[in-house]
Design a protein around this motif. Structure first.
Motif, short mmCIF file in Angstrom:
data_model
loop_
_atom_site.label_atom_id
_atom_site.label_comp_id
_atom_site.label_asym_id
_atom_site.label_seq_id
_atom_site.Cartn_x
_atom_site.Cartn_y
_atom_site.Cartn_z
N GLU A 147 0.78 -1.01 0.15
CA GLU A 147 0.20 0.16 -0.04
C GLU A 147 0.99 1.12 0.12
N GLU A 206 0.64 3.82 -2.95
CA GLU A 206 0.22 5.14 -2.76
C GLU A 206 1.25 6.43 -3.31
N GLN A 211 -0.98 8.75 4.55
CA GLN A 211 -1.10 8.87 3.05
C GLN A 211 -2.36 9.20 2.51
N LYS A 212 -3.22 8.55 2.87
CA LYS A 212 -4.60 8.62 2.28
C LYS A 212 -5.42 9.75 2.55
#
Lengths: 282, 221
Positions: free
Chosen positions: B113, B117, B220-221
């Motif tokens: 992930e 990302e 990060q999201k």
């Protein structure tokens, strides 16, 4: 028929491939060594792990053992100033975010990326004396000749280097190393890389690179036409523009590295030292 | 008797001929087995084809829904191209032995992930960076076999006015070549992560390390 049958199985599939296969490890930009890279890539032998009385893996004991082993391994670079370096790194991060980013954003609006590349070409071309002097100090006469040829062609035919005309002339291509500096010369003369230093604003460096910067400064200063023919303001303005022009791409790289890192300080240190060491391999 | 013998001979010839064809066709199959060089070239072609499907290179404006779909497709493609499991093992290094199976799976998932990302989640936010890669800007230069199941493939990426050497460490897994490390201008991605992970694991146990990794991915999201 059995021969056909055997032939297919005896010859490995690669025999049928016709793609170029280059041998030799001198020009792999440090890639082959990734696999032979020593302690960084040892996964260890699971068979020799400690088991407790029930035959289960004693993870705590193994963790402590590995930790001890890992502390004793040879580091990529010594970092005796780590606490100070980390503090400067934090300070620099704030400078990059609150000062450089708005300046860079404004600059990129005024000067689009294509033009920035061209301006970068001019500064690279005018950095010729530094590369030439270092080529000579390393007895790389062929590289020095190539650099001189590229400089003359780009200055005369490429509008001071705005256009990189020399890259289309095969005999002038790839002077090695392409971005020679006094840090590389010091390595050539046997100086070790020393320890890791984070300079305020300028960022990561090593003792050898920092020492080299002093040498390059003198070459830059005494070969700068502005030093002799015009005012110091123009000279400084010229140097400021050179630094400013490279800020967006450096900032971009820094932000990408920081974004993807779990430990930005370690990531930048490791990335910088790998980059410098690769430069020396050329 | 003679005709029976002829019949038998004909049958044997036919059977042998059939066998010959089968073996020959399997031989052609083997001959087509990919080398790391070809595999890399195909991976690049696949990505470029995906770009064409989404008309990225025509500088068309891409809406948020399309970006979402592109991201999903890129993610699927990356899972074929990259050996995330091995990448994570390499980055964690010897400490991998201390990780339980559950922790290993979690580490691979989080590491995947994090990479996704950063290396194409963010690219999609800046489409012009992808567009600069359009055209014939990635050249595969050659390969070097390190062993029967490990190789280095060299490429040059032309970005703006400059050329960057980018090399891929590849590993053969279940007959397929997959990338497990990317080396850009001599900077190895996995060596870089390894230095970070081992520094953290030298101070924190796997559980705390995974928590840090999870926090990073969440941020990060």
């Amino acid at each position: 028929m059995f021969l056909v049958f055997l032939g297919i199985f005896v010859f490995p599939p690669q025999v049928f491939g016709s793609e170029p296969v280059q041998k030799g490890r001198g020009d792999t930009s440090g890639n082959a060594s990734v696999e032979q890279g020593g302690p960084d890539f040892d996964l260890g032998d699971e068979k020799s792990d400690n088991l407790d009385q029930d035959g289960e893996l004693d993870r705590e004991a193994l963790y402590q053992k590995l930790r001890k082993q890992d502390q004793g391994r040879k580091k990529l670079i010594a970092d005796p100033l780590e606490p100070v370096n980390r503090a400067v790194f934090k300070f620099n991060d704030k400078v990059y975010v609150y000062v450089f980013t708005p300046v860079s954003d404004t600059y990129t609006v005024i000067v689009p990326s294509g033009l920035r590349d061209k301006i970068g070409n001019i500064f690279y071309n005018l950095g010729y004396p530094q590369r030439f002097v270092n080529d000579l100090l390393q007895f790389r006469f062929s590289a020095a000749a190539k650099e001189t040829g590229s400089f003359l062609v780009n200055t005369c035919l490429g509008f001071l280097g705005y256009l990189d005309v020399a890259q289309h002339i095969e005999s002038l291509n790839n002077p090695s190393p392409p971005d020679n500096d006094f840090g590389v010369t010091l390595r050539y003369w046997g100086m070790g890389q020393g320890f890791y230093i984070v300079w305020p604003v300028m960022g990561p460096s090593t003792l050898r690179v920092s020492t080299g910067m002093v040498g390059d400064y003198f070459v830059e200063h005494y070969t700068d036409p502005f030093t002799y023919y015009s005012s110091w303001e123009l000279s400084w303005g010229f140097r400021m523009e050179e630094r400013l022009n490279s800020v967006p791409s450096i900032l971009n790289r820094y932000n990408k590295m920081k974004g993807a890192a779990l430990s930005p300080y370690v990531a930048v240190k490791n990335g910088y030292v790998q980059y410098r060491q690769n430069k020396l391999r050329k | 008797m003679f005709s029976k013998r002829t019949f038998l001979l004909k049958t044997i010839t036919l059977v042998l001929g059939f066998c010959f064809m089968v073996i020959l066709s399997s031989g052609v199959g083997l001959a087509k087995k990919e080398s790391p060089y070809n595999a890399t070239q195909h991976y690049i072609d696949d990505v470029m084809q995906l770009f064409q499907e989404y008309e990225i290179c025509s500088e068309k404006k891409i809406g948020p829904e399309e970006k979402k779909a592109l991201r999903k497709d890129l993610s699927k493609m990356a899972a074929k191209i990259f050996d995330y499991d091995y990448m994570c093992r390499k980055a964690v290094g010897p400490y991998w032995r201390v990780f339980t199976d559950k922790q290993r799976k979690q580490a691979v998932k989080l590491f995947t992930e994090l990479l996704e990302e950063n290396y194409f989640g963010k690219l999609l936010k800046h489409m012009q960076e992808i567009q600069r890669l359009c055209g014939e800007n990635i050249r595969v230069m050659g390969q070097e076999m390190l062993s029967s199941d490990k190789a280095v493939v060299r490429s040059i990426i032309v970005y703006g006015d400059k050329e960057y050497p980018v090399n891929y460490n590849m590993r053969k897994k279940a007959g397929k070549w997959q990338i497990y490390n990317v080396v850009i201008e001599g900077v190895s991605l996995i060596k870089n992560y390894s230095s970070q992970f081992r520094e953290i694991l030298g101070r924190n146990k796997p559980k705390a390390f995974l928590q840090k990794l999870q926090d990073k991915v969440a941020s990060q999201k």
